[in-house]
Motif scaffolding. Structure first.
Motif, PDB file in Angstrom:
ATOM      1  N   ASN A 269      36.076  47.001   4.704  1.00 17.85           N
ATOM      2  CA  ASN A 269      35.505  48.188   5.323  1.00 17.85           C
ATOM      3  C   ASN A 269      35.291  49.189   4.197  1.00 17.85           C
ATOM      4  O   ASN A 269      36.244  49.550   3.510  1.00 17.85           O
ATOM      5  CB  ASN A 269      36.448  48.740   6.393  1.00 17.85           C
ATOM      6  N   VAL A 270      34.049  49.583   3.968  1.00 18.61           N
ATOM      7  CA  VAL A 270      33.714  50.540   2.927  1.00 18.61           C
ATOM      8  C   VAL A 270      33.400  51.859   3.623  1.00 18.61           C
ATOM      9  O   VAL A 270      32.539  51.925   4.494  1.00 18.61           O
ATOM     10  CB  VAL A 270      32.522  50.064   2.074  1.00 18.61           C
ATOM     11  N   LEU A 271      34.139  52.903   3.225  1.00 19.61           N
ATOM     12  CA  LEU A 271      34.052  54.186   3.917  1.00 19.61           C
ATOM     13  C   LEU A 271      33.644  55.305   2.964  1.00 19.61           C
ATOM     14  O   LEU A 271      34.095  55.353   1.819  1.00 19.61           O
ATOM     15  CB  LEU A 271      35.412  54.553   4.520  1.00 19.61           C
ATOM     16  N   MET A 272      32.827  56.201   3.471  1.00 15.94           N
ATOM     17  CA  MET A 272      32.528  57.444   2.773  1.00 15.94           C
ATOM     18  C   MET A 272      33.610  58.441   3.179  1.00 15.94           C
ATOM     19  O   MET A 272      34.222  58.310   4.246  1.00 15.94           O
ATOM     20  CB  MET A 272      31.138  57.948   3.152  1.00 15.94           C
ATOM     21  N   LYS A 273      33.863  59.464   2.356  1.00 17.33           N
ATOM     22  CA  LYS A 273      34.999  60.343   2.628  1.00 17.33           C
ATOM     23  C   LYS A 273      34.825  61.180   3.888  1.00 17.33           C
ATOM     24  O   LYS A 273      35.808  61.687   4.420  1.00 17.33           O
ATOM     25  CB  LYS A 273      35.337  61.219   1.422  1.00 17.33           C
ATOM     26  N   ASP A 274      33.604  61.274   4.426  1.00 20.76           N
ATOM     27  CA  ASP A 274      33.402  62.009   5.677  1.00 20.76           C
ATOM     28  C   ASP A 274      33.356  61.093   6.907  1.00 20.76           C
ATOM     29  O   ASP A 274      33.050  61.536   8.010  1.00 20.76           O
ATOM     30  CB  ASP A 274      32.144  62.874   5.610  1.00 20.76           C
ATOM     31  N   SER A 275      33.702  59.829   6.727  1.00 16.59           N
ATOM     32  CA  SER A 275      33.775  58.901   7.861  1.00 16.59           C
ATOM     33  C   SER A 275      34.994  59.241   8.727  1.00 16.59           C
ATOM     34  O   SER A 275      36.063  59.549   8.202  1.00 16.59           O
ATOM     35  CB  SER A 275      33.900  57.464   7.355  1.00 16.59           C
ATOM     36  N   VAL A 276      34.813  59.178  10.031  1.00 22.80           N
ATOM     37  CA  VAL A 276      35.908  59.456  10.964  1.00 22.80           C
ATOM     38  C   VAL A 276      36.248  58.167  11.711  1.00 22.80           C
ATOM     39  O   VAL A 276      35.401  57.614  12.421  1.00 22.80           O
ATOM     40  CB  VAL A 276      35.524  60.569  11.965  1.00 22.80           C
ATOM     41  N   VAL A 277      37.458  57.697  11.538  1.00 25.19           N
ATOM     42  CA  VAL A 277      37.944  56.523  12.254  1.00 25.19           C
ATOM     43  C   VAL A 277      38.738  57.036  13.455  1.00 25.19           C
ATOM     44  O   VAL A 277      39.734  57.746  13.268  1.00 25.19           O
ATOM     45  CB  VAL A 277      38.836  55.641  11.350  1.00 25.19           C
ATOM     46  N   PRO A 278      38.323  56.727  14.680  1.00 33.30           N
ATOM     47  CA  PRO A 278      39.047  57.229  15.848  1.00 33.30           C
ATOM     48  C   PRO A 278      40.514  56.788  15.842  1.00 33.30           C
ATOM     49  O   PRO A 278      40.843  55.690  15.369  1.00 33.30           O
ATOM     50  CB  PRO A 278      38.309  56.611  17.037  1.00 33.30           C
ATOM     51  N   ILE A 279      41.377  57.635  16.363  1.00 35.14           N
ATOM     52  CA  ILE A 279      42.797  57.288  16.493  1.00 35.14           C
ATOM     53  C   ILE A 279      42.901  56.179  17.534  1.00 35.14           C
ATOM     54  O   ILE A 279      42.394  56.311  18.645  1.00 35.14           O
ATOM     55  CB  ILE A 279      43.631  58.508  16.902  1.00 35.14           C
ATOM     56  N   HIS A 280      43.546  55.089  17.152  1.00 36.09           N
ATOM     57  CA  HIS A 280      43.610  53.916  18.030  1.00 36.09           C
ATOM     58  C   HIS A 280      44.890  53.127  17.750  1.00 36.09           C
ATOM     59  O   HIS A 280      45.596  53.393  16.789  1.00 36.09           O
ATOM     60  CB  HIS A 280      42.387  53.023  17.803  1.00 36.09           C
ATOM     61  N   ARG A 281      45.146  52.159  18.611  1.00 29.12           N
ATOM     62  CA  ARG A 281      46.238  51.215  18.369  1.00 29.12           C
ATOM     63  C   ARG A 281      45.780  49.832  18.790  1.00 29.12           C
ATOM     64  O   ARG A 281      44.886  49.678  19.625  1.00 29.12           O
ATOM     65  CB  ARG A 281      47.512  51.622  19.098  1.00 29.12           C
ATOM     66  N   HIS A 282      46.408  48.831  18.189  1.00 31.41           N
ATOM     67  CA  HIS A 282      46.112  47.438  18.492  1.00 31.41           C
ATOM     68  C   HIS A 282      47.220  46.922  19.405  1.00 31.41           C
ATOM     69  O   HIS A 282      48.390  46.946  19.028  1.00 31.41           O
ATOM     70  CB  HIS A 282      46.024  46.620  17.206  1.00 31.41           C
ATOM     71  N   THR A 283      46.848  46.479  20.594  1.00 30.30           N
ATOM     72  CA  THR A 283      47.835  46.111  21.606  1.00 30.30           C
ATOM     73  C   THR A 283      48.378  44.700  21.447  1.00 30.30           C
ATOM     74  O   THR A 283      49.411  44.384  22.024  1.00 30.30           O
ATOM     75  CB  THR A 283      47.236  46.272  23.008  1.00 30.30           C
ATOM     76  N   GLU A 284      47.703  43.861  20.663  1.00 25.12           N
ATOM     77  CA  GLU A 284      48.134  42.461  20.571  1.00 25.12           C
ATOM     78  C   GLU A 284      48.514  42.003  19.175  1.00 25.12           C
ATOM     79  O   GLU A 284      48.923  40.862  19.005  1.00 25.12           O
ATOM     80  CB  GLU A 284      47.021  41.554  21.103  1.00 25.12           C
ATOM     81  N   THR A 285      48.383  42.855  18.175  1.00 22.95           N
ATOM     82  CA  THR A 285      48.628  42.406  16.814  1.00 22.95           C
ATOM     83  C   THR A 285      48.946  43.583  15.898  1.00 22.95           C
ATOM     84  O   THR A 285      48.531  44.715  16.169  1.00 22.95           O
ATOM     85  CB  THR A 285      47.397  41.647  16.257  1.00 22.95           C
ATOM     86  N   SER A 286      49.666  43.309  14.841  1.00 28.28           N
ATOM     87  CA  SER A 286      49.799  44.297  13.774  1.00 28.28           C
ATOM     88  C   SER A 286      48.527  44.230  12.929  1.00 28.28           C
ATOM     89  O   SER A 286      47.672  43.370  13.138  1.00 28.28           O
ATOM     90  CB  SER A 286      51.034  43.994  12.927  1.00 28.28           C
ATOM     91  N   GLU A 287      48.424  45.132  11.955  1.00 28.37           N
ATOM     92  CA  GLU A 287      47.240  45.164  11.091  1.00 28.37           C
ATOM     93  C   GLU A 287      47.685  45.367   9.654  1.00 28.37           C
ATOM     94  O   GLU A 287      48.514  46.234   9.374  1.00 28.37           O
ATOM     95  CB  GLU A 287      46.313  46.307  11.519  1.00 28.37           C
ATOM     96  N   THR A 288      47.141  44.584   8.748  1.00 34.79           N
ATOM     97  CA  THR A 288      47.387  44.748   7.328  1.00 34.79           C
ATOM     98  C   THR A 288      46.218  45.515   6.723  1.00 34.79           C
ATOM     99  O   THR A 288      45.063  45.155   6.948  1.00 34.79           O
ATOM    100  CB  THR A 288      47.528  43.381   6.631  1.00 34.79           C
ATOM    101  N   VAL A 289      46.536  46.572   5.985  1.00 32.53           N
ATOM    102  CA  VAL A 289      45.517  47.400   5.332  1.00 32.53           C
ATOM    103  C   VAL A 289      45.816  47.411   3.837  1.00 32.53           C
ATOM    104  O   VAL A 289      46.912  47.802   3.420  1.00 32.53           O
ATOM    105  CB  VAL A 289      45.530  48.847   5.885  1.00 32.53           C
ATOM    106  N   ILE A 290      44.844  46.981   3.039  1.00 30.08           N
ATOM    107  CA  ILE A 290      44.980  46.969   1.586  1.00 30.08           C
ATOM    108  C   ILE A 290      43.816  47.765   1.004  1.00 30.08           C
ATOM    109  O   ILE A 290      42.656  47.452   1.279  1.00 30.08           O
ATOM    110  CB  ILE A 290      44.961  45.536   1.016  1.00 30.08           C
ATOM    111  N   VAL A 291      44.105  48.787   0.219  1.00 32.04           N
ATOM    112  CA  VAL A 291      43.055  49.568  -0.425  1.00 32.04           C
ATOM    113  C   VAL A 291      42.684  48.872  -1.735  1.00 32.04           C
ATOM    114  O   VAL A 291      43.511  48.742  -2.631  1.00 32.04           O
ATOM    115  CB  VAL A 291      43.488  51.029  -0.662  1.00 32.04           C
ATOM    116  N   LEU A 292      41.452  48.412  -1.806  1.00 31.66           N
ATOM    117  CA  LEU A 292      40.975  47.685  -2.980  1.00 31.66           C
ATOM    118  C   LEU A 292      40.288  48.591  -3.993  1.00 31.66           C
ATOM    119  O   LEU A 292      40.251  48.290  -5.182  1.00 31.66           O
ATOM    120  CB  LEU A 292      40.006  46.582  -2.549  1.00 31.66           C
ATOM    121  N   ARG A 293      39.708  49.682  -3.501  1.00 35.94           N
ATOM    122  CA  ARG A 293      39.063  50.659  -4.379  1.00 35.94           C
ATOM    123  C   ARG A 293      39.158  52.028  -3.712  1.00 35.94           C
ATOM    124  O   ARG A 293      38.980  52.149  -2.510  1.00 35.94           O
ATOM    125  CB  ARG A 293      37.598  50.279  -4.610  1.00 35.94           C
TER     126      ARG A 293
END
Length: 137
Positions: free
Chosen positions: A46-70
């Motif tokens: 997922n490539v994001l610009m600094k003004d991108s807004v990701v809605p507050i959410h949760r995943h009901t069936e799984t955890s999530e791994t987040v790795i910042v590559l750049r």
């Protein structure tokens, strides 16, 4: 073979710049689940610009791994009433470049730089109706 490098990140970023959401994802699965492949995970960039807004959410069936590559960003956590509970800075190449978001925990990602690239991995494919809940506020 598909190289995951800055050339790929830059190509995706060009799409993110013109996207109304100011972000763009890139599916890393070899074949989409909808096409009959048994890979029911989510593996994406997922490539994001600094003004991108990701809605507050949760995943009901799984955890999530987040790795910042750049770039960098903050993973922000909330309780069920929408009160912020924790904020973790994640920076590519740093001591904290990744984290595991537990199942059923409300969160969002706030990019700090244009062209921030994150890898997201979950046990289920993206399905905002069946596997995600958005915090109403």
């Amino acid at each position: 073979m598909k190289k995951i490098d800055n050339a790929l990140f830059n190509a995706i970023m060009e799409q993110a710049k013109t996207s109304p959401r100011r972000r763009m994802n890139f599916d890393l699965r070899t074949q989409a689940f909808e096409e009959g492949w048994k890979d029911s995970s989510q593996r994406m960039l997922n490539v994001l610009m600094k003004d991108s807004v990701v809605p507050i959410h949760r995943h009901t069936e799984t955890s999530e791994t987040v790795i910042v590559l750049r770039g960098s960003g903050e993973e922000v956590f909330y309780d069920d009433k929408g009160k912020e509970t924790e904020r973790i800075l994640i920076i590519a190449g740093s001591d904290c470049c990744a984290l595991q978001v537990p199942r059923n925990v409300y969160h969002t990602f706030v990019p700090k730089e244009d062209g921030t690239v994150i890898f997201e991995g979950k046990d289920r494919p993206y399905d905002p109706v069946a596997t995600e809940e958005f915090l109403q506020g």
